[in-house]
Structure formats: structure tokens, C-alpha cells
Motif scaffolding. Structure first.
Motif, PDB file in Angstrom:
ATOM      1  N   LEU A  28     -33.407  15.274 -46.674  1.00 24.43           N
ATOM      2  CA  LEU A  28     -33.544  16.403 -45.907  1.00 24.43           C
ATOM      3  C   LEU A  28     -33.516  16.106 -44.419  1.00 24.43           C
ATOM      4  O   LEU A  28     -32.985  16.869 -43.702  1.00 24.43           O
ATOM      5  CB  LEU A  28     -35.175  17.194 -46.428  1.00 24.43           C
ATOM      6  N   LEU A  31     -30.224  15.287 -42.928  1.00 24.68           N
ATOM      7  CA  LEU A  31     -29.570  16.657 -42.573  1.00 24.68           C
ATOM      8  C   LEU A  31     -30.107  17.353 -41.386  1.00 24.68           C
ATOM      9  O   LEU A  31     -29.106  17.841 -40.885  1.00 24.68           O
ATOM     10  CB  LEU A  31     -29.756  17.421 -43.691  1.00 24.68           C
ATOM     11  N   MET A  32     -31.194  17.328 -41.144  1.00 24.40           N
ATOM     12  CA  MET A  32     -31.766  17.907 -40.150  1.00 24.40           C
ATOM     13  C   MET A  32     -31.275  17.189 -38.731  1.00 24.40           C
ATOM     14  O   MET A  32     -31.017  17.790 -37.716  1.00 24.40           O
ATOM     15  CB  MET A  32     -33.276  18.161 -40.261  1.00 24.40           C
ATOM     16  N   LEU A  45     -29.764  23.653 -46.611  1.00 22.54           N
ATOM     17  CA  LEU A  45     -30.532  22.519 -47.143  1.00 22.54           C
ATOM     18  C   LEU A  45     -30.412  22.490 -48.525  1.00 22.54           C
ATOM     19  O   LEU A  45     -30.203  21.362 -49.132  1.00 22.54           O
ATOM     20  CB  LEU A  45     -31.903  22.474 -46.561  1.00 22.54           C
TER      21      LEU A  45
END
Length: 118
Positions: A28, A31-32, A45
Motif C-alpha cells: 500500500l 503505491l502511495m 488502492l
């Protein structure tokens, strides 16, 4: 005699590293980080990781509690962002400690000469 470590909040940093130590949370966070300062909608997400909304919410709460992530509602969309200042502080702390107690203080990115010296 050992020199004391610099005055840093090791407890906070350990908690941040622990939060990132779970494969789903690390995915996660990655990805951010890749999304940059604009952030990424929570739906993207969830889609990217293929996990249930409740699981995603649980993991985001852990990252948010450690100051690694912020969330902002924009109309009906929840945008998630990596806190780059926190990330830089955490990674920088580890990087700054590199070879601190070494006699030569050679850094891993230092050029190596033909005789092996940095």
C-alpha cells in the motif's frame, strides 16, 4: 568507551518500521509513494491489491496512526497520500547512520579505488 547514539525517537521509528513490516501495508505504502504528492484514491488502492475494503481500512489506519500516511476526502473520494517528510526522516535516519562507527566512515555509495579503498 561507546559513544551514545544521537537523540532520536527510536520508539517512534521502530513503530513506523513495524507498520511497514507487513507485506500488504508495504505494498500500500509503495503505491502511495509511487503516486506522488497528489495521492491515490482508496478505490484504486483496493483495486490494485485486490483486498476487501475492511482489510484495506485496517491497514490504512495502521499506516496513518504512525504518521506515514494522510487521508483527505475530496467530495465522495478518499485520497491517500504518503507523508514524504516522515518517509524522508525515517530513511534518512537509517542512511545517516551508515558506517558511523567505522574507522574509515566509508559509505556504500562511495567510489572504490583499484586498491579497494574508498
Amino acid at each position: 568507551m561507546k559513544t551514545p547514539l544521537p537523540d532520536v525517537d527510536l520508539t517512534r521509528m521502530a513503530a513506523q518500521l513495524e507498520a511497514l513490516g507487513h507485506p500488504t501495508r508495504l505494498a500500500l505504502y509503495r503505491l502511495m509513494v509511487r503516486a506522488g504528492p497528489e495521492g491515490i484514491p482508496v478505490g484504486r488502492l483496493q483495486e490494485a491489491l485486490g483486498i476487501p475494503a475492511s482489510t484495506l481500512s485496517h491497514h490504512l489506519a495502521k499506516l496513518t496512526a504512525q504518521g506515514l500516511v494522510s487521508r483527505e476526502r475530496q467530495a465522495t473520494t478518499l485520497i491517500c497520500r504518503a507523508d514524504f517528510e516522515t518517509m524522508t526522516g525515517l530513511v534518512g535516519f537509517l542512511n545517516d547512520e551508515c558506517c558511523a562507527d567505522s574507522c574509515t566512515r566509508a559509505r556504500p555509495d562511495a567510489p572504490v579505488t583499484a586498491d579497494g579503498d574508498a
